[in-house]
Design a protein around this motif. Structure first.
Motif, PDB file in Angstrom:
ATOM      1  N   ALA A 118       5.015  -6.643  -3.744  1.00  0.00           N
ATOM      2  CA  ALA A 118       4.610  -5.373  -3.154  1.00  0.00           C
ATOM      3  C   ALA A 118       5.028  -4.201  -4.036  1.00  0.00           C
ATOM      4  O   ALA A 118       4.264  -3.245  -4.223  1.00  0.00           O
ATOM      5  CB  ALA A 118       5.211  -5.231  -1.754  1.00  0.00           C
ATOM      6  N   LEU A 119       6.233  -4.277  -4.596  1.00  0.00           N
ATOM      7  CA  LEU A 119       6.740  -3.188  -5.431  1.00  0.00           C
ATOM      8  C   LEU A 119       5.973  -3.086  -6.749  1.00  0.00           C
ATOM      9  O   LEU A 119       5.497  -2.007  -7.130  1.00  0.00           O
ATOM     10  CB  LEU A 119       8.229  -3.395  -5.711  1.00  0.00           C
ATOM     11  CG  LEU A 119       8.897  -2.378  -6.642  1.00  0.00           C
ATOM     12  CD1 LEU A 119       8.824  -0.982  -6.046  1.00  0.00           C
ATOM     13  CD2 LEU A 119      10.338  -2.777  -6.919  1.00  0.00           C
ATOM     14  N   VAL A 120       5.831  -4.229  -7.448  1.00  0.00           N
ATOM     15  CA  VAL A 120       5.216  -4.209  -8.777  1.00  0.00           C
ATOM     16  C   VAL A 120       3.717  -3.912  -8.682  1.00  0.00           C
ATOM     17  O   VAL A 120       3.190  -3.046  -9.404  1.00  0.00           O
ATOM     18  CB  VAL A 120       5.462  -5.546  -9.496  1.00  0.00           C
ATOM     19  CG1 VAL A 120       4.719  -5.588 -10.828  1.00  0.00           C
ATOM     20  CG2 VAL A 120       6.960  -5.759  -9.717  1.00  0.00           C
ATOM     21  N   ALA A 121       3.019  -4.624  -7.798  1.00  0.00           N
ATOM     22  CA  ALA A 121       1.586  -4.390  -7.645  1.00  0.00           C
ATOM     23  C   ALA A 121       1.320  -3.010  -7.068  1.00  0.00           C
ATOM     24  O   ALA A 121       0.349  -2.344  -7.446  1.00  0.00           O
ATOM     25  CB  ALA A 121       0.964  -5.467  -6.755  1.00  0.00           C
ATOM     26  N   GLY A 122       2.174  -2.570  -6.152  1.00  0.00           N
ATOM     27  CA  GLY A 122       2.017  -1.230  -5.598  1.00  0.00           C
ATOM     28  C   GLY A 122       2.100  -0.167  -6.676  1.00  0.00           C
ATOM     29  O   GLY A 122       1.305   0.782  -6.693  1.00  0.00           O
ATOM     30  N   GLY A 178       0.815  -1.209   0.000  1.00  0.00           N
ATOM     31  CA  GLY A 178       0.000   0.000   0.000  1.00  0.00           C
ATOM     32  C   GLY A 178       0.850   1.260   0.000  1.00  0.00           C
ATOM     33  O   GLY A 178       0.574   2.218  -0.715  1.00  0.00           O
ATOM     34  N   ALA A 179       1.908   1.245   0.798  1.00  0.00           N
ATOM     35  CA  ALA A 179       2.797   2.405   0.845  1.00  0.00           C
ATOM     36  C   ALA A 179       3.492   2.620  -0.489  1.00  0.00           C
ATOM     37  O   ALA A 179       3.700   3.763  -0.930  1.00  0.00           O
ATOM     38  CB  ALA A 179       3.825   2.237   1.957  1.00  0.00           C
ATOM     39  N   LEU A 180       3.839   1.507  -1.157  1.00  0.00           N
ATOM     40  CA  LEU A 180       4.538   1.612  -2.435  1.00  0.00           C
ATOM     41  C   LEU A 180       3.624   2.057  -3.573  1.00  0.00           C
ATOM     42  O   LEU A 180       4.102   2.280  -4.689  1.00  0.00           O
ATOM     43  CB  LEU A 180       5.191   0.268  -2.782  1.00  0.00           C
ATOM     44  CG  LEU A 180       6.416  -0.093  -1.943  1.00  0.00           C
ATOM     45  CD1 LEU A 180       6.900  -1.500  -2.268  1.00  0.00           C
ATOM     46  CD2 LEU A 180       7.543   0.912  -2.165  1.00  0.00           C
ATOM     47  N   GLN A 181       2.332   2.204  -3.294  1.00  0.00           N
ATOM     48  CA  GLN A 181       1.458   2.781  -4.315  1.00  0.00           C
ATOM     49  C   GLN A 181       1.912   4.198  -4.674  1.00  0.00           C
ATOM     50  O   GLN A 181       1.635   4.689  -5.772  1.00  0.00           O
ATOM     51  CB  GLN A 181       0.002   2.793  -3.827  1.00  0.00           C
ATOM     52  CG  GLN A 181      -0.606   1.409  -3.789  1.00  0.00           C
ATOM     53  CD  GLN A 181      -2.054   1.403  -3.325  1.00  0.00           C
ATOM     54  OE1 GLN A 181      -2.595   0.355  -3.002  1.00  0.00           O
ATOM     55  NE2 GLN A 181      -2.695   2.552  -3.300  1.00  0.00           N
TER      56      GLN A 181
END
Length: 270
Positions: A180-184, A130-133
């Protein structure tokens, strides 16, 4: 609201608004895990629902519309109509991407736990996702200066598809971090792109109605994706269907938004 507040800088206003919103997942996903462990899921849901209600009431009371004097719509576009092929493609792609995003939001923690990560670690990774969005939102202005909104949107949807695939193998912490990185990035980029794309398709006097339509389509799809995946998981005993449906939906949305071929008598670069 953002476009009306800054009619001459609509893209920048939408991007800035969603950058602030990117921090919500980083707060509420870990908080949800803490509340569930401490008090159970019912208390967790009630606490978050009350919090959301309080914020909406505060916004309704204190937020005021500020329209720039003399501002005129930037373009004159056709009204909302399903007779326009580009509108149909946009809505269908929005629905398909919503299916994939809904599966990520609902099943990210269960899939990581099922793959072998502890609950606390999986919830933390989800919070980081979520933060990496914000990674998908910060460069939005510069990306749109280089590429058109269709290309950037396809990149976001492709990132969601890759993220869903990685989620299926996220029992390893490094794979989970890459998810987390890619989906974010993909989910984060789609948040402002939805409004920016609509701003390209519709006249600003109809942008509110257009965004309502887009949000309805997206909301129904976000709800339907996890529901279908859940039914299939109950019937088959595996959550792998969520990964299959999510990845296929996101990749199909990329294909649907491809640039249509020019008319027969029109040169390709026209």
């Amino acid at each position: 609201m953002a476009v009306r507040a800054a009619p001459r800088e609509g893209t920048r206003a939408i991007a800035l608004l969603t950058i602030v919103g990117a921090f919500s997942s980083a707060i509420y996903l870990p908080l949800a895990a803490v509340l569930v462990d401490a008090f159970g899921w019912r208390v967790a849901l009630r606490t978050m629902a009350i919090g959301a209600g309080v914020v909406l009431v505060v916004a309704a009371v204190f937020v005021r519309e500020r329209v720039e004097p003399g501002a005129a719509p930037r373009r004159s576009a056709a009204p909302i109509s399903l007779r326009r092929p580009e509108v149909v493609r946009f809505l269908v792609a929005t629905a398909l991407a919503g299916i994939a995003i809904g599966i990520v939001l609902v099943y990210q923690v269960p899939l990581m736990v099922g793959a072998g990560l502890p609950l606390a670690t999986a919830a933390t990774v989800a919070g980081v996702r979520g933060a990496l969005q914000i990674v998908g939102r910060l460069p939005m202005t510069s990306m749109l200066a280089r590429w058109d909104v269709r290309t950037v949107t396809r990149l976001a949807f492709a990132s969601v598809a890759v993220g869903v695939i990685l989620l299926g193998f996220a029992g390893n912490l490094w794979v989970a971090a890459l998810f987390a990185l890619v989906a974010g990035f993909g989910i984060g980029a789609w948040s402002p792109l939805r409004g920016i794309y609509a701003d390209e398709l519709f006249d600003r006097s109809r942008l509110g109605a257009a965004m309502g339509t887009v949000s309805m389509v997206s909301g129904l799809a976000v709800a339907a994706g996890p529901a279908v995946a859940g039914v299939l998981a109950d019937l088959t005993g595996t959550r792998a269907w969520g990964v299959v449906i999510g990845a296929a939906s996101a990749m199909t949305s990329v294909v649907i938004l491809r640039r249509p071929p020019p008319p027969p008598n029109q040169p390709p670069n026209a």
